[in-house]
Design an enzyme around this catalytic site. Structure first.
Site, short mmCIF file in Angstrom:
data_model
loop_
_atom_site.label_atom_id
_atom_site.label_comp_id
_atom_site.label_asym_id
_atom_site.label_seq_id
_atom_site.Cartn_x
_atom_site.Cartn_y
_atom_site.Cartn_z
N LEU A 1 -15.69 5.00 -3.16
CA LEU A 1 -14.28 4.66 -3.06
C LEU A 1 -13.85 3.56 -4.03
CD1 LEU A 1 -11.96 5.60 -1.20
CD2 LEU A 1 -12.37 3.56 0.16
N GLU B 1 -7.31 1.41 -2.72
CA GLU B 1 -5.89 1.54 -3.06
C GLU B 1 -5.30 0.20 -3.48
OE1 GLU B 1 -2.08 3.58 -0.77
OE2 GLU B 1 -4.13 4.17 -0.30
N ARG C 1 -2.84 10.42 6.65
CA ARG C 1 -2.92 9.03 7.08
C ARG C 1 -2.49 8.10 5.95
NH1 ARG C 1 -6.47 5.01 6.24
NH2 ARG C 1 -8.08 6.34 5.32
N HIS D 1 -12.38 11.85 1.97
CA HIS D 1 -12.43 10.49 2.48
C HIS D 1 -12.25 10.38 3.98
CE1 HIS D 1 -11.92 6.18 2.55
NE2 HIS D 1 -10.65 6.24 2.91
N HIS E 1 -9.02 11.03 -0.78
CA HIS E 1 -8.53 9.77 -1.34
C HIS E 1 -8.34 9.97 -2.83
CE1 HIS E 1 -8.24 5.55 -2.43
NE2 HIS E 1 -8.23 5.21 -1.15
N PHE F 1 0.86 -1.19 0.00
CA PHE F 1 0.00 0.00 0.00
C PHE F 1 0.89 1.23 0.00
CE2 PHE F 1 -4.62 0.72 1.29
CZ PHE F 1 -5.11 -0.26 0.45
N ARG G 1 -1.08 9.08 -0.05
CA ARG G 1 -2.31 9.52 -0.71
C ARG G 1 -2.33 11.01 -1.04
NH1 ARG G 1 -6.77 6.06 2.82
NH2 ARG G 1 -6.39 4.07 1.79
N GLN H 1 -8.15 14.36 4.33
CA GLN H 1 -7.59 13.50 3.28
C GLN H 1 -8.59 13.33 2.13
OE1 GLN H 1 -6.79 8.96 3.50
NE2 GLN H 1 -4.83 9.94 3.87
#
Length: 613
Positions: free
Chosen positions: A264, A267, A424, A389, A250, A135, A323, A248
């Site tokens: 969403l 990822e 994050r 997000h 996304h 990730f 991100r 954030q």
């Protein structure tokens, strides 16, 4: 600490028909953090209840599809908590509370194994260990996963555990006020969404696990419950919020059709080989590798492709940058006119992996696009773009206990702040809520057990909660809550979005002030039963104060860092802003927020050595 009364025997009605209950610990929210906190409190001997705004199991934790970040070393034996700690701090641009990042990295593996003990079914490696995938921002493959449905499996497991041990659950019940006895929390006040009947629950310990703030924005992956309830409840009770400027976006949300805009796209698509292309077919992420990550990021297509094949060089594809970096790159391509037909860019895994691999590794994504957008991701690219997000900001808490500045009030999960700093990393949300949900539940139970005298819920406070909740019914000809919410979402999306300027933030604050004035006289019609307009009117109070906190903090922080990008201050100011946080509190009038600067907690020298390479 247990009482003589059991669950059903605690029910009684006070004068005026308000339902009353009594517990040791009340957990507000039934996502991963809330469920884990409730289980921990129950196991510590506390009489525990969960109050959730929606149905049990209808939690945003299920949106965390990719996996649980934990340095278990199943794929890379070199991985350990120290590397995970360093990745988390670097991902948050060193604004994280070091102690929270440390506890998280150290305890996450044990929390994952605990889930497996409770029945979670993880994907396996060839050796039969829990499988771990790559990730963005993580040096090693460390996300324990269940296909692309990890959050769903977590909720299923925790929910089953909570029901099995007999924790009382108040479903479709919204908390509107935290009740206090002097400076101590004494319980919560709320209402049943179906009937409108009010309910007061006496408890010396309250754990907030209410999630985020996404419904303040027009394009978001968040569902209707995410209206900043816990953030606002904590402020009104006297707690402080931290890091609220960091929101954030996304990088990959659906952009077409309009009915699913913002939904969403995990990822995991990029972790399993997907790449980003613009309208010219160019793989553009190579143009956006920041200096901070150049040593670890492949800068040619050949090198990136080789990483997917044998991963020995450990120079990761640029699509797996943190991100905030990916979201800004996509935004730049769209603004430069190289976007897709519907205002996004293309995410392509079809040309990289065969159809069977995609359907096996990404079953939810395959069905989501096939059923909602009539797109076969095994044969054609997806159109994606940034979507609101997650909020890194939340209630300021003690790292070890998760207690806020208010005695008896705890927070865990997305509603708490400090763990993620300015950004994050993917996968850290699920391990965050497991680690700190458990710590919050244990601390809340210990506090309740040690009390010589329980705080008391006064009838005056209960009546005040009732009068405040029914106020919108007493307004004739007031503004419509749906119109106010739409105007708020437009303002936040356009003026406090992924790229910000002082002029636009000042305009946003003026707009929010005007919306607050309109909200003070908004009215609803009908009765309390089955009245979504009334529900929204109450939610708007929370959305407006939290939106003001975000915009005010974003205006004050004159730099770009993580989830906060200022077009007029594009550089990261390590010397000044890299040493301090912005703390938000309610003003004396109780109608707005104030900001103060606060120095970062000092990291011990032994932890600083992890950043010297």
């Amino acid at each position: 600490m247990r009482h003589e009364m059991t669950g059903n025997e605690m029910d009684y009605y006070s004068e005026g028909g308000i339902e009353r209950h009594r517990y040791d610990v009340v957990v507000v929210g039934a996502g991963g953090a809330g469920l884990r906190a409730a289980i921990a409190a129950h196991e510590a001997g506390a009489e525990t209840a969960i109050v959730c705004k929606s149905l049990l199991g209808k939690a945003h934790t299920v949106m965390a599809e990719g996996g649980i970040a934990a340095a278990m070393g199943n794929r890379w034996p070199e991985d350990n908590w120290e590397v995970h700690f360093r990745d988390t701090m670097r991902g948050g641009k060193m604004l994280n509370h070091w102690r929270m990042a440390q506890l998280h990295a150290q305890e996450a593996p044990e929390r994952v194994m605990e889930l497996e003990d409770w029945g979670a079914l993880f994907d396996r490696t060839e050796d039969g260990l829990i499988s771990q995938r790559d990730f963005g921002g993580h040096r090693y493959a460390r996300l324990a996963h269940v296909g692309d449905r990890t959050g769903l499996e977590m909720i299923r497991t925790l929910q089953q555990r909570a029901v099995q041990v007999g924790i009382d659950v108040f479903m479709e019940c919204t908390v509107t006020e935290l009740l206090k006895d002097g400076q101590r929390v004494s319980g919560v006040f709320g209402y049943w969404r179906e009937t409108g009947r009010f309910v007061a629950i006496e408890a010396p310990s309250v754990v907030l696990a209410t999630g985020g703030i996404g419904k303040s924005f027009k394009v978001t992956s968040n569902s209707w419950e995410y209206t900043g309830d816990g953030h606002a409840l904590a402020l009104r009770a006297g707690a402080s919020l931290i890091n609220m400027e960091f929101v954030q976006f996304h990088p990959t949300g659906m952009v077409w059709p309009p009915s699913v805009k913002g939904l969403l796209v995990t990822e995991s698509v990029r972790g399993d080989g997907g790449i980003l292309r613009n309208s010219e077919g160019k793989r553009f992420m190579f143009d956006y590798i920041p200096e901070f990550f150049k040593a670890e990021t492949a800068d040619t297509e050949e090198e990136a492709d080789r990483w997917y094949d044998d991963k020995k060089n450990n120079r990761r594809p640029p699509e797996l940058l943190p991100r905030d970096e990916v979201a800004r790159a996509i935004n730049s391509e769209i603004k430069a006119g190289r976007g897709s037909p519907h205002g996004g860019v293309f995410l392509d895994i079809a040309s990289r992996r065969d159809a069977d691999y995609i359907r096996k590794r990404l079953p939810s994504m395959y069905h989501q696009f096939k059923e909602l957008a009539d797109v076969d991701i095994t044969a054609e690219p997806m159109e994606i773009g940034p979507t609101c997000h997650y909020v890194m900001g939340g209630v300021e808490v003690d790292p070890d206990t998760q207690q806020s500045a208010v005695t008896g009030l705890y927070a865990a999960g997305e509603v708490s702040g400090g763990m993620h700093g300015s950004n994050r990393l993917g996968g850290n949300s699920l391990s965050d809520l497991l680690v700190f949900g458990r710590r919050a539940g244990e601390a809340a139970a210990a506090y309740a057990a040690g009390l010589a005298e329980r705080p008391v819920v006064s009838d005056e406070d209960v009546r005040a909660g009732e009068w405040s909740a029914v106020a919108p019914f007493n307004v004739e000809g007031g503004d419509n809550p749906y119109t106010i919410q739409q105007d708020l979402q437009e303002a936040m999306n356009d003026l406090v979005g992924i790229i910000r300027t002082a002029e636009e933030l000042e305009q946003a604050l003026k707009t929010i002030q005007g919306l607050k004035e309109r909200a003070a006289t908004m009215g609803v019609t009908g009765h309390r039963q089955y009245n979504p307009g009334w529900h929204l009117a109450l939610d708007l109070r929370n959305m407006l104060v939290v939106s003001e906190a975000i915009a005010k903090a974003a205006l004050a922080r004159r730099e770009s860092r993580g989830g906060h990008t200022r077009d007029d201050f594009p550089m990261t100011d390590h010397e000044y802003w890299g040493t301090r946080n912005l703390v938000v509190r309610l003003d004396e009038a109780g109608t707005g927020v104030t900001l103060t600067e606060q120095s970062l907690p000092q990291m011990p020298d032994e932890l600083k050595t992890y950043f010297e390479e």
